[in-house]
Design a protein around this motif. Sequence first.
Motif, PDB file in Angstrom:
ATOM      1  N   GLU B  35      -2.590 -43.917  27.886  1.00 29.59           N
ATOM      2  CA  GLU B  35      -3.791 -43.071  27.908  1.00 29.59           C
ATOM      3  C   GLU B  35      -3.436 -41.634  27.510  1.00 29.59           C
ATOM      4  O   GLU B  35      -2.326 -41.159  27.779  1.00 29.59           O
ATOM      5  CB  GLU B  35      -4.412 -43.061  29.310  1.00 29.59           C
ATOM      6  N   ALA B  36      -4.412 -40.947  26.895  1.00 31.09           N
ATOM      7  CA  ALA B  36      -4.182 -39.578  26.435  1.00 31.09           C
ATOM      8  C   ALA B  36      -3.871 -38.652  27.613  1.00 31.09           C
ATOM      9  O   ALA B  36      -4.534 -38.721  28.651  1.00 31.09           O
ATOM     10  CB  ALA B  36      -5.418 -39.081  25.703  1.00 31.09           C
ATOM     11  N   LEU B  39      -6.693 -36.496  28.909  1.00 34.30           N
ATOM     12  CA  LEU B  39      -7.639 -37.203  29.771  1.00 34.30           C
ATOM     13  C   LEU B  39      -7.091 -37.314  31.188  1.00 34.30           C
ATOM     14  O   LEU B  39      -7.780 -37.008  32.171  1.00 34.30           O
ATOM     15  CB  LEU B  39      -7.904 -38.605  29.188  1.00 34.30           C
ATOM     16  N   ARG B 100      -7.143 -51.074  32.456  1.00 32.38           N
ATOM     17  CA  ARG B 100      -7.378 -49.673  32.095  1.00 32.38           C
ATOM     18  C   ARG B 100      -7.737 -48.855  33.341  1.00 32.38           C
ATOM     19  O   ARG B 100      -7.326 -47.691  33.466  1.00 32.38           O
ATOM     20  CB  ARG B 100      -8.497 -49.539  31.059  1.00 32.38           C
ATOM     21  N   ASN B 165     -13.054 -42.392  20.394  1.00 32.67           N
ATOM     22  CA  ASN B 165     -11.699 -42.302  20.956  1.00 32.67           C
ATOM     23  C   ASN B 165     -10.585 -42.448  19.922  1.00 32.67           C
ATOM     24  O   ASN B 165      -9.419 -42.321  20.265  1.00 32.67           O
ATOM     25  CB  ASN B 165     -11.504 -43.398  22.021  1.00 32.67           C
ATOM     26  N   ASN B 169      -7.616 -40.683  21.756  1.00 29.93           N
ATOM     27  CA  ASN B 169      -7.121 -41.688  22.700  1.00 29.93           C
ATOM     28  C   ASN B 169      -6.887 -43.011  21.957  1.00 29.93           C
ATOM     29  O   ASN B 169      -7.611 -43.993  22.166  1.00 29.93           O
ATOM     30  CB  ASN B 169      -8.107 -41.878  23.861  1.00 29.93           C
ATOM     31  N   LYS B 171      -4.840 -45.344  22.240  1.00 32.53           N
ATOM     32  CA  LYS B 171      -4.574 -46.534  23.060  1.00 32.53           C
ATOM     33  C   LYS B 171      -5.894 -47.237  23.401  1.00 32.53           C
ATOM     34  O   LYS B 171      -6.035 -48.452  23.241  1.00 32.53           O
ATOM     35  CB  LYS B 171      -3.838 -46.108  24.334  1.00 32.53           C
ATOM     36  N   SER B 237     -13.748 -36.345  25.399  1.00 30.33           N
ATOM     37  CA  SER B 237     -12.337 -36.507  25.106  1.00 30.33           C
ATOM     38  C   SER B 237     -11.994 -36.188  23.658  1.00 30.33           C
ATOM     39  O   SER B 237     -10.868 -36.327  23.244  1.00 30.33           O
ATOM     40  CB  SER B 237     -11.896 -37.932  25.447  1.00 30.33           C
TER      41      SER B 237
END
Lengths: 261, 289
Positions: B35-36, B39, B100, B165, B169, B171, B237
């Motif tokens: 994950e970023a 975030l 997640r 995303n 992000n 992922k 995000s």
Amino acid sequence: MVIADDDDFDPHLLEEDDFVEEVQSFEFWFGAVEGYLVDRPYGRSPDTPDPELDDTRRDRLITTLCNYCVGETAALEGASGLVRLAPNHHAKVFMATQVVDEARHLEVFLRRLTDLGVVDTATEIQKRANPALLDFKSSLLELVDAGEWDAAVFAQNVILESMEFTVFRSHAENADPVTAEVLQGVISDERRHFGFGENDLGRRMADDPSRRPRLQEVKEQLDRIVLSVFEGALDDLDVPVADRPRLGQEYLETVERLGLT
Amino acid sequence: MADFLSQYSIQRWLEMCPQGYLEDTVYGRGADESEAEDLLGNETMLDAAITATVQLVVGERCALAASSGLVNAAPDYPSKRFLATQTLDEARHVEIFTQRLYDLGVKKDKLEDEISDRANPHLVKFAEVLLEKVEAGDFIAGVVGQNIVLEGMAFSVFEMMEAGNRQLNPKFAHTLRGTIADERRHVGFGENRIGSLIQEHPEKKPEIERMQEEMTYHMLATFALAFSESPDEAIQSNGDSPEAEWHGTNLATATPEEMEAVLAETVLGEFKTRLGRIGLEYQSPKSPV
């Protein structure tokens, strides 16, 4: 959750909760089937020799495969109904993997029937189905429809799967090369399925021994049918009578491990 | 029918999915993707991401219950086999979105509490309408509700989230791409299989259209509540990125109202097209949301 991406990974070394979470996951299924399904469309390698069978052997094999299709259909319908009944989300995910395994088994056996020249597989299955196996299917689906998780898992993942495991293994030892290869892939799945049944029921009965009498009752109700199914399958495979008690032993040992003799 | 259904065999699914776009993935993403950091380090964004992911888990749990329930109601074996693959696809989606939640910091022993606290009540009602048809063994209504309405909605929501995303992000965007590929297959089956069944059973149309109307009402109410309470994580995000463009709206700069509008318009447009293809007429919900 531990991710099973290491060849030496052994889930049995995990703590109980982690073990359950690991082996009931899509990821575990994904890793398990990759090894034996890659490059084997419809469960067989394109290079496996497929010698022509004489008429008697071919006819016997068609009867056997038709009955495998009945068993796999029972398992497909049973497993899909069990997704709804599963007591937790890990068990739901495991049952979903079993649904696709059973559908694959049905598909590979139907394909093998087609290879053997059967055109209308549905009619042929109906014609050759062992009545005892159809009785077993009805009994299993009644337990699923009644919402009885323990009893249905016992009938499906312990009784049906260990019967299939035993019969498939015996058959694979003497089958033609293509059928033997198809059966090996199916056997690998069945091992996972009855492992789940034994593990899940074993833990649930340890937590609550009052579950045991109902399973004992189901076993007694199904014993006669199971015996007839076994006899029919071993007759079709032409297994010598002297070898049959040894083959039935595996099923009896599983039931014994659950304390249900 | 037989030829079209042969495209939905287990073998084909194995080649396309586990041995295709999922090969070398772990929980639907690359083994080295995470994950970023932006975030994970921002409490507001993290909270919004958890809430958004909970809705995905709720939707996928409904899809798992529906697809497994429809196996036994299917009128032919090729359809049963396809629904078996869909059952496992949906179970995988439940697993990867649950994973997640863990990646976002939800504790395993708090998972069910988080889900019940954050589940959008309209999404829960939406699921109940569908599962009622499945429980009744109504194959045609169940497949329309599941593979056209639910999957059509999921398809658009996932596409929007993936676009939002993609840059910041990767992922999560990677995880979503695998689910989008699955949903495309599910919607395709629904359209192809149900058209002929609707033709055979025209008397089912009014009941199915009523179900679609009710599900659409709850879907729009889900979007309205989601965007009024907490803007989608995509908007928070991403920076001002041209890659975040989706259906003419820049998700990086759009307001929650604009995002709700583009999502609703896109999903409803898709519904009208897909329902038309299977011989049904889209019904607008009676009560304005």
